[in-house]
Design an enzyme around this catalytic site. Structure first.
Site, PDB file in Angstrom:
ATOM      1  CB  SER A   1      -0.896  -0.195   1.207  1.00  0.00           C
ATOM      2  OG  SER A   1      -2.177   0.690   1.007  1.00  0.00           O
TER       3      SER A   1
ATOM      4  CG  ASP B   1      -4.839  -2.095   0.856  1.00  0.00           C
ATOM      5  OD1 ASP B   1      -3.673  -2.083   0.722  1.00  0.00           O
ATOM      6  OD2 ASP B   1      -5.552  -1.785   1.935  1.00  0.00           O
TER       7      ASP B   1
END
Length: 328
Positions: free
Chosen positions: A54, A183
């Site tokens: 991320s 993600d």
């Protein structure tokens, strides 16, 4: 007759130490990674490999590309300070405009295009491909349908990093090699396991968050609860990983007071992370205790100089937003 030679006045040099770096996910809390990169540079340490999830993948890519900590900080400050006026209001997890916006968005719509946002965040002179990086980089993403971890370390760089930061509902998933990716924090928020054993010392920077006191406002709001649930998931994954494997240096950065989307609080996040920077330097001095070796220079592939890119306007970042009604 056997003759004993006197000991050499010059002892053999100590074994040089190499460092592997893992940068975790945590949304705006990950702005603290800037200070961690500064700490490494101040000690003249250059990792031999980096793994990122991320926002850890975002700063990991910038660092692996050879950008200095001062340049990364300056660019981040300039970006968040001048280009994010729209984002300051839109991406505040506690802001009413965001909650109202989600009330009328179709359920299948995403709010932001991660690739467009990444183009705004990263400096323009980034390599197009992993092979153009000066430090090997591994980026973690989640295959939505297979529900598995995907580790990206070759091919186009920007789509891989965009996929790793594509928080569900906020960012549109990234289609890459036939997979719908999002993600990486959903499966591996702190990917120190990917670089374990690939250097003498493994350093892991955790910005996944921790328990905090109630704010006395009658409980979390709807959007705050959504983002906090993701942080709770990530924190649980990290805790379970640490039970079976621990990096040589683990830094748990105290930035828990900030929500995942409070990027407009850059200065506050950096101030809160300052003690963690000093803790990292102290831990490196304690664990290493010997000379530190920089990673060997990795010669990037020669690529044609890209034409100057026109920065995307902020309105180009949004997806599937209904047009406002004209007043009569």
């Amino acid at each position: 007759m056997t003759q004993t030679l006197p000991p050499s006045p010059h002892p053999p040099p100590a074994k040089l130490q190499t460092i592997a770096l893992a940068l975790g996910g945590g949304g705006a809390r990950g702005l603290a990674h800037i200070l961690m990169i500064e700490a490494l540079e101040e000690l003249n340490i250059r990792p031999v490999v980096i793994a990122g999830t991320s926002i850890g993948a975002v700063f990991g890519a910038a660092y692996a590309a050879g950008l200095s900590a001062s340049l990364i900080r300056a660019h981040t400050e300039e970006t968040l300070g001048q280009r994010f006026d729209f984002m300051r209001n839109l991406l505040n997890a506690r802001a009413d405009p965001v909650q109202k916006l989600f009330n009328f968005l179709p359920l299948r719509s995403a709010l932001l295009n991660p690739a467009a946002l990444l183009e705004l965040i990263l400096p323009s002179r980034m390599p197009r491909d992993f092979s153009g990086l000066s430090i090997p980089l591994e980026v973690v993403a989640t295959d939505f349908y297979a529900q598995t971890q995907i580790v990206l370390k070759e091919g186009p760089l920007a789509p891989a990093v965009a996929a790793s930061m594509a928080l569900p509902a906020i960012f549109q998933p990234v289609m890459l090699e036939g997979r719908q990716l999002m993600d990486g924090g959903l499966v591996n928020p702190l990917p120190f396991d990917l670089v374990a054993g690939r250097a003498d010392i493994t350093v892991a920077i955790d910005v996944s968050g921790a328990a905090r006191e109630p704010d006395g406002a009658g409980g979390p709001r709807a959007m705050e609860a959504v983002f906090a649930a993701t942080q709770i998931l990530q924190r649980s994954i990290v805790r379970e990983k640490l039970k079976s494997m621990r990096p040589d240096i683990y830094i748990d950065v105290d930035v828990y007071a900030f929500h995942a989307l409070e990027f407009h609080k850059l200065k506050d996040v950096l101030a809160a992370a300052a003690p963690a920077k000093e803790a990292l330097k102290q831990e490196l001095a304690r664990v290493l205790g010997r000379p530190i070796v920089a990673a060997p220079e990795r010669v990037p592939q020669v690529q044609a100089e890209p034409a100057p890119r026109k920065r995307k306007r902020l309105k180009d970042l949004t997806l599937a937003l209904p047009k406002p009604r004209k007043r009569k």
